[in-house]
Each structure stands twice: as C-alpha cells, then as structure tokens.
Design an enzyme around this catalytic site. Structure first.
Site, mmCIF file in Angstrom:
data_model
loop_
_atom_site.group_PDB
_atom_site.id
_atom_site.type_symbol
_atom_site.label_atom_id
_atom_site.label_comp_id
_atom_site.label_asym_id
_atom_site.label_seq_id
_atom_site.Cartn_x
_atom_site.Cartn_y
_atom_site.Cartn_z
ATOM 1 C CG ASP A 1 -7.935 39.562 -4.369
ATOM 2 O OD1 ASP A 1 -8.265 38.462 -4.831
ATOM 3 O OD2 ASP A 1 -8.746 40.476 -4.161
ATOM 4 C CE LYS B 1 -11.641 38.520 -4.659
ATOM 5 N NZ LYS B 1 -11.540 39.971 -4.828
ATOM 6 C CB CYS C 1 -10.576 40.803 -0.811
ATOM 7 S SG CYS C 1 -11.170 41.883 -2.151
HETATM 8 C C1 VGL Z 1 -9.705 44.667 -2.971
HETATM 9 C C2 VGL Z 1 -10.516 46.797 -3.113
HETATM 10 C C3 VGL Z 1 -10.908 46.585 -4.413
HETATM 11 C C4 VGL Z 1 -9.019 43.615 -2.148
HETATM 12 C C5 VGL Z 1 -10.099 44.423 -4.282
HETATM 13 O O1 VGL Z 1 -8.449 42.658 -2.723
HETATM 14 O O2 VGL Z 1 -9.051 43.736 -0.900
HETATM 15 N N1 VGL Z 1 -9.926 45.847 -2.408
HETATM 16 N N2 VGL Z 1 -10.692 45.399 -4.985
#
Ligand code: VGL
Ligand code: ZN
Length: 200
Positions: free
Chosen positions: A9, A106, A151
């Site tokens: 991410d 995702k 994540c």
């Molecule tokens: C994430 C919270 C919500 C992350 C993704 O990438 O850690 N955290 N969505």
C-alpha cells in the site's frame, strides 16, 4: 528457495497529506526502491475501496477511528481513503512500479475490509495471493510498506499461518499507531516467529 518482496500500500493517501497519512510514510519510498534491486519477484498491493465502503466512518455516521461490530467481527472506522480511481489511491509517484510482477488490489468488496494481502477481514475470503505464490514455488516473503500495524501486520500473520517464511523490514515500514497498535503488532509478530530486521 525462491523469495518475493511484497510492498504494501505505498499509495498517496498513506503518505504526507493523504487522507490516512502515516507519519513519515514517504520517507521509506527511496529505500524501498533500493530494496527492489535485490529481488526477482516483486508484488505490490493497492488498497482499493469503492466510495460506499463499510470501513469508512462517513458511511456509518460514526466518528473516525471508532470501533464497530461487523458481521465478521470488530472493525475500525477509517477516514475515506484509497477510493478506487482517485488520486489518493494511486501509488506515490516516487515509487518504482516498473519491476513489479503482480499488483494485487484489496478492499474492493464494499461489505468487507481487507488489511491482509492474503485474506479479507472475515478471515475467510481469499485474495488469491496464496495460490499465486504456491504455483510459483515462492516460500520466503519479505514485507515492507504501510502501515506496519495494520496491512503489514495482518499480511505477516496470515503468511506465517499459511506456512510461508516471513520477514519484515522494520526500517522500510511505518505505523499508524492507534491505541498502542504498533507495540501490540510487534509483540505478536515476534511471538509468531515472524523475523523483524532492518534492510539497511
Ligand atoms: C490500511 C487502514 C485501512 C493499511 C488500509 O494499508 O495499513 N490501514 N486501510
Ligand atoms: Zn483501507
């Protein structure tokens, strides 16, 4: 033994002025680009939510960072982030994406959040990543990216439970750190035999 680097991410919304900015998130981009040179297989994950996603506080008339109970268990409510097709959902412009073998999206299902690269938060719906890795005979996984305590953490836990050798480059990740989540994540990773070490 074959290994892969999984970059979690590294998107605009988790960097500097993004909607769910992780402190100093952008500082790990250049070292992650450097780490990519050491790997034959590189996988990127991309948080990719429809705007009506159930993990957004705005869709639950609730406070940001409050907790609710979903059908699948507890869920933190986040600010709107990584809305599919938005600038915030794009990879940060400085991230080298040229050498990635797989880009895995995702969190696409509006009803289920997905922290882990392997399973959605119902702990049951697969993203297909396990199948990809098994077919390619990749057994050792190195994780980096954002966020350490969400994540990255859940991907590492699922990975070790599925039988992969898991390594986390601690200096190539940053935490959101809500209610000691950084400390809790670190402790659980160590208990589970996930190897935490620095790349540099
Ligand atoms: C994430 C919270 C919500 C992350 C993704 O990438 O850690 N955290 N969505
Ligand atoms: Zn998300």
């Amino acid at each position: 033994m074959s290994s892969a680097l999984i970059i979690i991410d590294m998107q605009n919304d988790f960097c500097c002025v993004g909607a769910l900015a992780v402190k100093d998130g952008e500082k790990i981009i250049e070292p992650i680009n450097g780490a990519q040179e050491e790997f034959d297989t590189i996988i990127l994950t991309q948080d990719w939510h429809p705007k009506e996603h159930s993990s957004f506080a705005s869709n639950n008339s609730a406070e940001v960072y409050s907790n609710i109970e979903m059908d699948y268990g507890p869920q933190i409510l986040w600010p709107d982030h990584c809305i599919k097709g938005s600038v915030g959902a794009n990879f940060h412009k400085n991230l080298n994406t040229n050498n990635s073998d797989l880009i895995l999206r995702k969190g696409c299902n509006p009803k289920i959040d997905s922290y882990s690269a392997f399973f959605e938060n119902d702990k049951n719906t697969t993203t297909g990543l396990e199948g990809y890795l098994v077919k390619k005979e990749i057994k050792r996984l190195y994780l980096c990216g954002l966020a350490f305590d969400y994540c990255v953490f859940y991907s590492a836990l699922n990975g070790v439970n599925l039988g992969f050798d898991m390594f986390v480059f601690q200096d190539l990740t940053k935490a959101i750190d809500l209610n000691k989540s950084e400390e809790i994540a670190k402790k659980r990773m160590i208990e589970k035999g996930i190897n935490l070490f620095n790349f540099i």
